[in-house]
Design a protein around this motif. Structure first.
Motif, PDB file in Angstrom:
ATOM      1  N   ARG A  23       0.835  -1.214   0.000  1.00  0.00           N
ATOM      2  CA  ARG A  23       0.000   0.000   0.000  1.00  0.00           C
ATOM      3  C   ARG A  23       0.870   1.264   0.000  1.00  0.00           C
ATOM      4  NH1 ARG A  23      -4.407  -0.681   4.488  1.00  0.00           N
ATOM      5  NH2 ARG A  23      -4.867   1.449   3.821  1.00  0.00           N
ATOM      6  N   MET A  24       2.010   1.216   0.661  1.00  0.00           N
ATOM      7  CA  MET A  24       2.939   2.350   0.620  1.00  0.00           C
ATOM      8  C   MET A  24       3.449   2.554  -0.804  1.00  0.00           C
ATOM      9  SD  MET A  24       5.218   1.991   4.066  1.00  0.00           S
ATOM     10  CE  MET A  24       4.652   2.662   5.628  1.00  0.00           C
ATOM     11  N   LEU A  25       3.790   1.464  -1.482  1.00  0.00           N
ATOM     12  CA  LEU A  25       4.244   1.575  -2.870  1.00  0.00           C
ATOM     13  C   LEU A  25       3.142   2.162  -3.753  1.00  0.00           C
ATOM     14  CD1 LEU A  25       6.265  -1.702  -3.530  1.00  0.00           C
ATOM     15  CD2 LEU A  25       7.141   0.632  -3.332  1.00  0.00           C
ATOM     16  N   ALA A  26       1.910   1.720  -3.528  1.00  0.00           N
ATOM     17  CA  ALA A  26       0.787   2.251  -4.307  1.00  0.00           C
ATOM     18  C   ALA A  26       0.661   3.758  -4.092  1.00  0.00           C
ATOM     19  CB  ALA A  26      -0.503   1.531  -3.930  1.00  0.00           C
ATOM     20  N   ALA A  27       0.815   4.201  -2.854  1.00  0.00           N
ATOM     21  CA  ALA A  27       0.749   5.637  -2.566  1.00  0.00           C
ATOM     22  C   ALA A  27       1.881   6.376  -3.279  1.00  0.00           C
ATOM     23  CB  ALA A  27       0.815   5.879  -1.060  1.00  0.00           C
ATOM     24  N   LEU A  28       3.048   5.766  -3.316  1.00  0.00           N
ATOM     25  CA  LEU A  28       4.192   6.409  -3.960  1.00  0.00           C
ATOM     26  C   LEU A  28       4.055   6.437  -5.479  1.00  0.00           C
ATOM     27  CD1 LEU A  28       7.043   5.016  -1.707  1.00  0.00           C
ATOM     28  CD2 LEU A  28       6.243   7.393  -1.837  1.00  0.00           C
ATOM     29  N   GLY A  31       3.210   9.779  -6.492  1.00  0.00           N
ATOM     30  CA  GLY A  31       4.196  10.838  -6.297  1.00  0.00           C
ATOM     31  C   GLY A  31       4.906  10.716  -4.965  1.00  0.00           C
ATOM     32  N   GLU A  32       5.859  11.585  -4.779  1.00  0.00           N
ATOM     33  CA  GLU A  32       6.709  11.612  -3.596  1.00  0.00           C
ATOM     34  C   GLU A  32       5.886  11.813  -2.326  1.00  0.00           C
ATOM     35  OE1 GLU A  32      10.775  13.689  -3.848  1.00  0.00           O
ATOM     36  OE2 GLU A  32       9.420  15.183  -2.986  1.00  0.00           O
ATOM     37  N   ARG A  33       6.288  11.115  -1.254  1.00  0.00           N
ATOM     38  CA  ARG A  33       5.621  11.231   0.052  1.00  0.00           C
ATOM     39  C   ARG A  33       6.683  11.231   1.147  1.00  0.00           C
ATOM     40  NH1 ARG A  33       1.819  11.369  -3.013  1.00  0.00           N
ATOM     41  NH2 ARG A  33      -0.171  10.310  -2.929  1.00  0.00           N
ATOM     42  N   SER A  34       6.356  11.901   2.239  1.00  0.00           N
ATOM     43  CA  SER A  34       7.223  11.826   3.417  1.00  0.00           C
ATOM     44  C   SER A  34       6.900  10.538   4.163  1.00  0.00           C
ATOM     45  CB  SER A  34       6.988  13.033   4.330  1.00  0.00           C
ATOM     46  OG  SER A  34       5.710  12.930   4.948  1.00  0.00           O
ATOM     47  N   VAL A  35       7.788  10.128   5.032  1.00  0.00           N
ATOM     48  CA  VAL A  35       7.541   8.929   5.837  1.00  0.00           C
ATOM     49  C   VAL A  35       6.284   9.137   6.679  1.00  0.00           C
ATOM     50  CG1 VAL A  35       8.458   7.430   7.654  1.00  0.00           C
ATOM     51  CG2 VAL A  35       9.976   8.250   5.847  1.00  0.00           C
ATOM     52  N   THR A  70      12.948  16.141   7.216  1.00  0.00           N
ATOM     53  CA  THR A  70      11.926  15.382   6.494  1.00  0.00           C
ATOM     54  C   THR A  70      12.587  14.341   5.591  1.00  0.00           C
ATOM     55  OG1 THR A  70      10.509  17.338   6.482  1.00  0.00           O
ATOM     56  CG2 THR A  70       9.953  15.583   4.940  1.00  0.00           C
ATOM     57  N   HIS A  71      12.097  13.120   5.700  1.00  0.00           N
ATOM     58  CA  HIS A  71      12.558  12.035   4.838  1.00  0.00           C
ATOM     59  C   HIS A  71      11.501  11.835   3.750  1.00  0.00           C
ATOM     60  CE1 HIS A  71      15.722  10.104   7.554  1.00  0.00           C
ATOM     61  NE2 HIS A  71      15.352  11.241   8.131  1.00  0.00           N
ATOM     62  N   LEU A  72      11.877  12.162   2.516  1.00  0.00           N
ATOM     63  CA  LEU A  72      10.958  12.033   1.385  1.00  0.00           C
ATOM     64  C   LEU A  72      11.283  10.760   0.616  1.00  0.00           C
ATOM     65  CD1 LEU A  72      10.920  15.723   0.192  1.00  0.00           C
ATOM     66  CD2 LEU A  72       9.075  14.482   1.335  1.00  0.00           C
ATOM     67  N   CYS A  73      10.242  10.058   0.216  1.00  0.00           N
ATOM     68  CA  CYS A  73      10.400   8.794  -0.491  1.00  0.00           C
ATOM     69  C   CYS A  73       9.763   8.901  -1.864  1.00  0.00           C
ATOM     70  CB  CYS A  73       9.710   7.663   0.285  1.00  0.00           C
ATOM     71  SG  CYS A  73      10.302   7.478   1.965  1.00  0.00           S
ATOM     72  N   ARG A  74      10.385   8.218  -2.817  1.00  0.00           N
ATOM     73  CA  ARG A  74       9.783   8.132  -4.144  1.00  0.00           C
ATOM     74  C   ARG A  74       9.981   6.721  -4.688  1.00  0.00           C
ATOM     75  NH1 ARG A  74      13.728  11.868  -5.299  1.00  0.00           N
ATOM     76  NH2 ARG A  74      15.538  10.982  -6.282  1.00  0.00           N
ATOM     77  N   LEU A  75       9.068   6.323  -5.523  1.00  0.00           N
ATOM     78  CA  LEU A  75       9.058   4.991  -6.108  1.00  0.00           C
ATOM     79  C   LEU A  75      10.211   4.825  -7.082  1.00  0.00           C
ATOM     80  CD1 LEU A  75       7.441   2.313  -6.446  1.00  0.00           C
ATOM     81  CD2 LEU A  75       6.207   3.454  -8.293  1.00  0.00           C
ATOM     82  N   GLU A  76      10.853   3.690  -7.028  1.00  0.00           N
ATOM     83  CA  GLU A  76      11.874   3.289  -7.998  1.00  0.00           C
ATOM     84  C   GLU A  76      11.351   2.025  -8.671  1.00  0.00           C
ATOM     85  OE1 GLU A  76      14.817   4.597  -8.952  1.00  0.00           O
ATOM     86  OE2 GLU A  76      14.504   6.331  -7.657  1.00  0.00           O
TER      87      GLU A  76
END
Length: 121
Positions: A23-28, A31-35, A70-76
């Motif tokens: 579900r986290m991957l789906a959110a990403l 677009g980019e999301r913070s933890v 802030t830790h920002l995450c993006r899908l790879e």
């Protein structure tokens, strides 16, 4: 004892084996999301979300960038291609099995039923 995974596919499928991480991957994918944003729908602590993020990061499925606090995450998505390729090898198998099932069901539907025989008596 923690088992070390050498095969990248093992690490990817381990990461994908958890619904929260999927579900986290789906959110990403949007677009980019913070933890914190990733944690929000799950009502989990930042520490718990960070553990999930770390598993995804170790699998190469996301990239984390620190901007201040802030830790920002993006899908790879690249590593998902390897998992898709591995799964695709089984597509032929399942397609063949479903084709056999379809033929059996069509033959069953086409065969005269016993109730039809009784109606003709």
């Amino acid at each position: 004892m923690v088992e070390l995974r050498n095969n990248p596919l093992d690490t990817i499928f381990h990461a994908l084996g958890d619904e929260t991480r999927r579900r986290m991957l789906a959110a990403l994918s949007d677009g980019e999301r913070s933890v914190g944003e990733l944690a929000e729908p799950f009502a989990m602590s930042l520490a718990a979300a960070s553990k999930h993020v770390k598993v995804l990061e170790n699998a190469g499925l996301i990239r984390r960038e620190v901007r201040g606090r802030t830790h920002l995450c993006r899908l790879e998505p690249g590593p998902l291609a390897g998992a898709h390729q591995w799964l695709s090898a089984y597509e032929h198998f399942w397609t063949g099995r479903l084709d056999v099932l379809e033929r059996i069901l069509r033959a069953h539907d086409a065969a005269p039923s016993r109730n039809d025989d009784k109606d003709g008596e």
